[in-house]
Design an enzyme around this catalytic site. Structure first.
Site, PDB file in Angstrom:
ATOM      1  CB  CYS A 126      31.580 140.922  -3.117  1.00  0.00           C
ATOM      2  SG  CYS A 126      32.131 142.196  -4.253  1.00  0.00           S
ATOM      3  CG  HIS A 221      33.782 144.754  -0.542  1.00  0.00           C
ATOM      4  ND1 HIS A 221      35.116 144.908  -0.791  1.00  0.00           N
ATOM      5  CD2 HIS A 221      33.250 144.203  -1.673  1.00  0.00           C
ATOM      6  CE1 HIS A 221      35.391 144.461  -2.028  1.00  0.00           C
ATOM      7  NE2 HIS A 221      34.281 144.040  -2.575  1.00  0.00           N
TER       8      HIS A 221
END
Length: 312
Positions: A126, A221
């Site tokens: 990710c 993120h």
């Protein structure tokens, strides 16, 4: 595009699985089945009733595309059965990412690799997804000499239970975490980010250093990225190159909150790195459940469906 393709989502009750189902509905796919463990069988996720993911069910030949949002051991057990049944598997675990014969694909970066599959395609980490989306246009323009990254990863990357735990804690309990396997030198997350970035960019010797940290944020993120290029590239030129690249939206001050719920990689704080020759600094953020996981996998599958439609 075949919106009637027979699609399965294995791990449908998890954080990424539920987003995958939601995105498939948003994109108009109307023949989607949800699979999970025996414990979840019979429950509902959105408008789908969860079926138990067993080798026998997946091997029946009733699926064209099968997304796997489960752990590596479960993927190693189940993916081959889905492929044996005629499905193309898009796996989001670590099980196949670094296998030589499995393409590791970010459509904006190396989408052409998707056609080389032998039944299995891997969805990257990710953080590797947004990082390579940002690095690829720079590499094409000025080459990459080395990359250093510090990540600030949300708790959703650790699953739905960690999200629930963050919601339940008081603000004063928030802290950083480093919750990956440690080999005495680095976390496996740091090693994965290096190896996957090299594979996606097809730069196997790229000097690359990462420090990964978990922060008390639900979704999104973030990464501070220091890049040294082979040829000079000014911050203004880098901004122009990045602004024209697919999958990127320029944002002066990107944050997880601004990225959450979105499908693009936000890139900002683009400036010269005064500590390095030919150096640039970037701040890169994306919704790790969407583009960082579920959406990227769906985009991989859509490359396959587009090519199948053209061939027909």
């Amino acid at each position: 595009m075949d919106k009637h393709a027979r699609i399965g989502v294995v791990g449908a009750t998890g954080a990424v699985g539920t987003v995958t189902l939601s995105l498939l509905r948003e994109r108009g796919y109307d023949n989607v089945r949800a699979f999970a463990s025996a414990r979840s069988a019979g429950t509902r996720v959105g408008d789908a009733t969860v079926e138990e993911a067993t080798p026998e069910v997946l091997a029946r030949g009733e699926l064209d595309i099968c997304f796997f949002s489960v752990g590596a051991s479960a993927s190693r057990e189940l993916v081959p059965h889905a492929v044996r049944g005629g499905a193309v598997a898009v796996d989001k675990s670590t099980a196949y990412r670094l296998a030589d014969d499995v393409p590791l694909v970010v459509p904006e970066v190396n989408g052409e690799r998707a056609r080389e599959h032998e039944g299995i395609l891997a969805n990257p980490n990710c953080c590797a997804i947004p990082l390579t989306v940002a690095l690829s246009p720079i590499a094409a323009t000025a080459g990459l000499a080395r990359v250093r990254v510090s990540t600030y990863q949300s708790v959703s990357g650790a699953g739905a239970r960690r999200m629930d735990a963050l919601r339940a804690q008081s603000p004063g309990e928030g802290d950083l975490a480093m919750d990956w396997t440690f080999d005495g030198v680095e976390f496996d997350e740091e090693a994965k980010l290096r190896a996957e970035t090299r594979k996606i960019l097809e730069l196997p010797e790229l000097p690359f250093s990462a420090t990964t940290v978990r922060v008390p944020v639900l979704v999104g993120h973030a990464q501070a990225v220091w890049v040294e290029t082979l040829r000079p590239l000014s911050a203004d030129d880098a901004r122009e190159v990045l602004g024209a690249a697919p999958g990127i939206a320029l944002d002066d001050f990107p944050t997880p909150g601004r990225a959450a719920g979105g499908d693009t990689v936000l890139v900002g704080r683009i400036r010269a790195d005064t500590a390095a020759e030919n150096g640039l600094v970037l701040f890169v953020v994306c919704d790790n459940l969407r583009k960082g996981a579920a959406l990227n996998a769906i985009q991989i599958a859509e490359l396959l469906l587009e090519r199948r439609a053209v061939a027909a």
